[in-house]
Design a protein around this motif. Sequence first.
Motif, PDB file in Angstrom:
ATOM      1  N   LYS A  44       0.829  -1.214   0.000  1.00 58.02           N
ATOM      2  CA  LYS A  44       0.000   0.000   0.000  1.00 58.02           C
ATOM      3  C   LYS A  44       0.860   1.260   0.000  1.00 58.02           C
ATOM      4  CE  LYS A  44      -2.081  -1.193   3.882  1.00 58.02           C
ATOM      5  NZ  LYS A  44      -1.455  -2.496   4.152  1.00 58.02           N
ATOM      6  N   THR A  45       1.782   1.322   0.945  1.00 59.76           N
ATOM      7  CA  THR A  45       2.615   2.526   1.055  1.00 59.76           C
ATOM      8  C   THR A  45       3.492   2.681  -0.182  1.00 59.76           C
ATOM      9  OG1 THR A  45       2.570   2.439   3.463  1.00 59.76           O
ATOM     10  CG2 THR A  45       4.368   3.682   2.474  1.00 59.76           C
ATOM     11  N   THR A  46       3.977   1.579  -0.705  1.00 60.74           N
ATOM     12  CA  THR A  46       4.795   1.642  -1.923  1.00 60.74           C
ATOM     13  C   THR A  46       3.994   2.245  -3.070  1.00 60.74           C
ATOM     14  OG1 THR A  46       6.038  -0.306  -1.205  1.00 60.74           O
ATOM     15  CG2 THR A  46       6.154   0.261  -3.536  1.00 60.74           C
ATOM     16  N   PRO A  84       1.468  11.060   5.272  1.00 58.44           N
ATOM     17  CA  PRO A  84       2.199   9.790   5.293  1.00 58.44           C
ATOM     18  C   PRO A  84       1.871   8.940   6.522  1.00 58.44           C
ATOM     19  CG  PRO A  84       3.683  11.611   5.763  1.00 58.44           C
ATOM     20  CD  PRO A  84       2.333  12.207   5.541  1.00 58.44           C
ATOM     21  N   GLN A  85       2.236   7.672   6.413  1.00 54.75           N
ATOM     22  CA  GLN A  85       1.972   6.741   7.501  1.00 54.75           C
ATOM     23  C   GLN A  85       2.774   7.116   8.741  1.00 54.75           C
ATOM     24  OE1 GLN A  85       2.546   2.717   6.176  1.00 54.75           O
ATOM     25  NE2 GLN A  85       1.899   1.821   8.100  1.00 54.75           N
ATOM     26  N   GLU A  86       4.027   7.478   8.508  1.00 55.35           N
ATOM     27  CA  GLU A  86       4.883   7.864   9.630  1.00 55.35           C
ATOM     28  C   GLU A  86       4.746   9.360   9.858  1.00 55.35           C
ATOM     29  OE1 GLU A  86       6.454   5.526  11.133  1.00 55.35           O
ATOM     30  OE2 GLU A  86       6.150   3.952   9.633  1.00 55.35           O
ATOM     31  N   LEU A 158      -4.292   9.481   2.298  1.00 55.06           N
ATOM     32  CA  LEU A 158      -4.178   9.252   3.736  1.00 55.06           C
ATOM     33  C   LEU A 158      -3.665   7.825   3.915  1.00 55.06           C
ATOM     34  CD1 LEU A 158      -7.709  10.675   4.593  1.00 55.06           C
ATOM     35  CD2 LEU A 158      -5.567  11.732   5.299  1.00 55.06           C
ATOM     36  N   ASP A 159      -2.421   7.710   4.347  1.00 58.81           N
ATOM     37  CA  ASP A 159      -1.835   6.372   4.483  1.00 58.81           C
ATOM     38  C   ASP A 159      -2.021   5.902   5.924  1.00 58.81           C
ATOM     39  OD1 ASP A 159      -0.525   4.037   3.962  1.00 58.81           O
ATOM     40  OD2 ASP A 159       1.421   4.935   3.502  1.00 58.81           O
ATOM     41  N   GLU A 160      -2.936   4.979   6.104  1.00 59.26           N
ATOM     42  CA  GLU A 160      -3.295   4.440   7.432  1.00 59.26           C
ATOM     43  C   GLU A 160      -3.607   5.568   8.420  1.00 59.26           C
ATOM     44  OE1 GLU A 160      -2.603   0.913   8.442  1.00 59.26           O
ATOM     45  OE2 GLU A 160      -1.692   0.239   6.577  1.00 59.26           O
ATOM     46  N   PRO A 161      -4.596   6.390   8.081  1.00 57.21           N
ATOM     47  CA  PRO A 161      -4.849   7.581   8.905  1.00 57.21           C
ATOM     48  C   PRO A 161      -5.293   7.254  10.326  1.00 57.21           C
ATOM     49  CG  PRO A 161      -6.653   7.232   7.355  1.00 57.21           C
ATOM     50  CD  PRO A 161      -5.561   6.274   6.983  1.00 57.21           C
TER      51      PRO A 161
HETATM   52 MG   LIG Z   1       2.076   1.015   4.780  1.00 56.93          MG
END
Ligand SMILES: [Mg+2]
Length: 309
Positions: A44-46, A84-86, A158-161
């Motif tokens: 997903k993040t990629t 981002p996720q982080e 929204l990456d894993e919000p």
């Molecule tokens: Mg991810």
Amino acid sequence: MEPIITVNGLEKAYASGHKALKGIDLEISRGEIFALLGPNGAGKTTLISIICGLVTATRGSVRVGGHDTVRDYKRARSLIGLVPQELHTDAFEPVRATVEFSRGLFGKRPDSGLVDGLLRDLSLWDKRDAKVRELSGGMKRRLMIAKALAHEPEVLFLDEPTAGVDVALRRDMWALVRRLRERGVTIILTTHYIEEAEEMADRVGVINKGELVLVEEKDALMRKLGKKELRLTLAEPLPGVPPGLADWKLELSADGRELRYGFDAKAERTGVPSLLARMRDLGVAFTDLETRQTSLEDIFVDLVGGKAA
Ligand SMILES: [Mg+2]
Ligand SMILES: Nc1ncnc2c1ncn2[C@@H]1O[C@H](COP(=O)(O)OP(=O)(O)O)[C@@H](O)[C@H]1O
């Protein structure tokens, strides 16, 4: 209308040799909320990082608003807001200044009304002069969203919000996403919570091991997820499914001791009460009963033929 995002034949092999994406094709329509659902490590993040131009694809291409994300990076990127996720934030800056700075990065002229509106929308108004490091985790997350929206993007990622976020903040996020959609912002969110996709998305894509194994309207997917299975442990083993129960598509376990009935838990008539009544009439007794929900995992197993992680 041309899709706002077009992904063609996207592949990514990291330097380690790991193939994180194995040929992704995807179109996102303007104004939709698209949930990308998948287990950890699915890619997903990629995928998001490549669309946003942060990671280079090994093969394939992406267009955002008609602009190629490699050849026309700046124009493509200016249409995108990314949370981002982080979380990484500038600890010593005041909240308001970091949002203004984010806007400036895209060459947009200062707009204090817009920035104030974002801070209010995200319940950060009271904290506008606080240093970022003084914020709670939840507030930092809101701030990341304000920063991502500061240059008025047309697409928000929204990456894993809501990973590790409390229930109240999750509700707030969902409400915010809906308001943004009403303003015409296209939203792509990743999640591994089926509940989140159910609550939010118009369309859902399921990604597993670098492959998009399904893209479907949310309602259709939820109908599949709404399936449940009733399992009845029989008092006496049966040689076969009794003809009197032929109206229900039942399965009998190999040892004849368990009857299984798959039904749609969201249907008006599940068929469960009538099945139990008929069994009583036929004198088929059971000693135990359980129902299990078809989970996202089951769906994965269905989709990838048992190869799911
Ligand atoms: Mg991810
Ligand atoms: N920078 C990297 N270098 C090598 N492998 C990576 C890198 N980033 C991610 N991966 C690997 O690629 C796969 C997909 O990761 P990721 O896109 O972060 O998945 P997700 O966001 O769905 O959890 C995982 O197996 C992960 O370990």
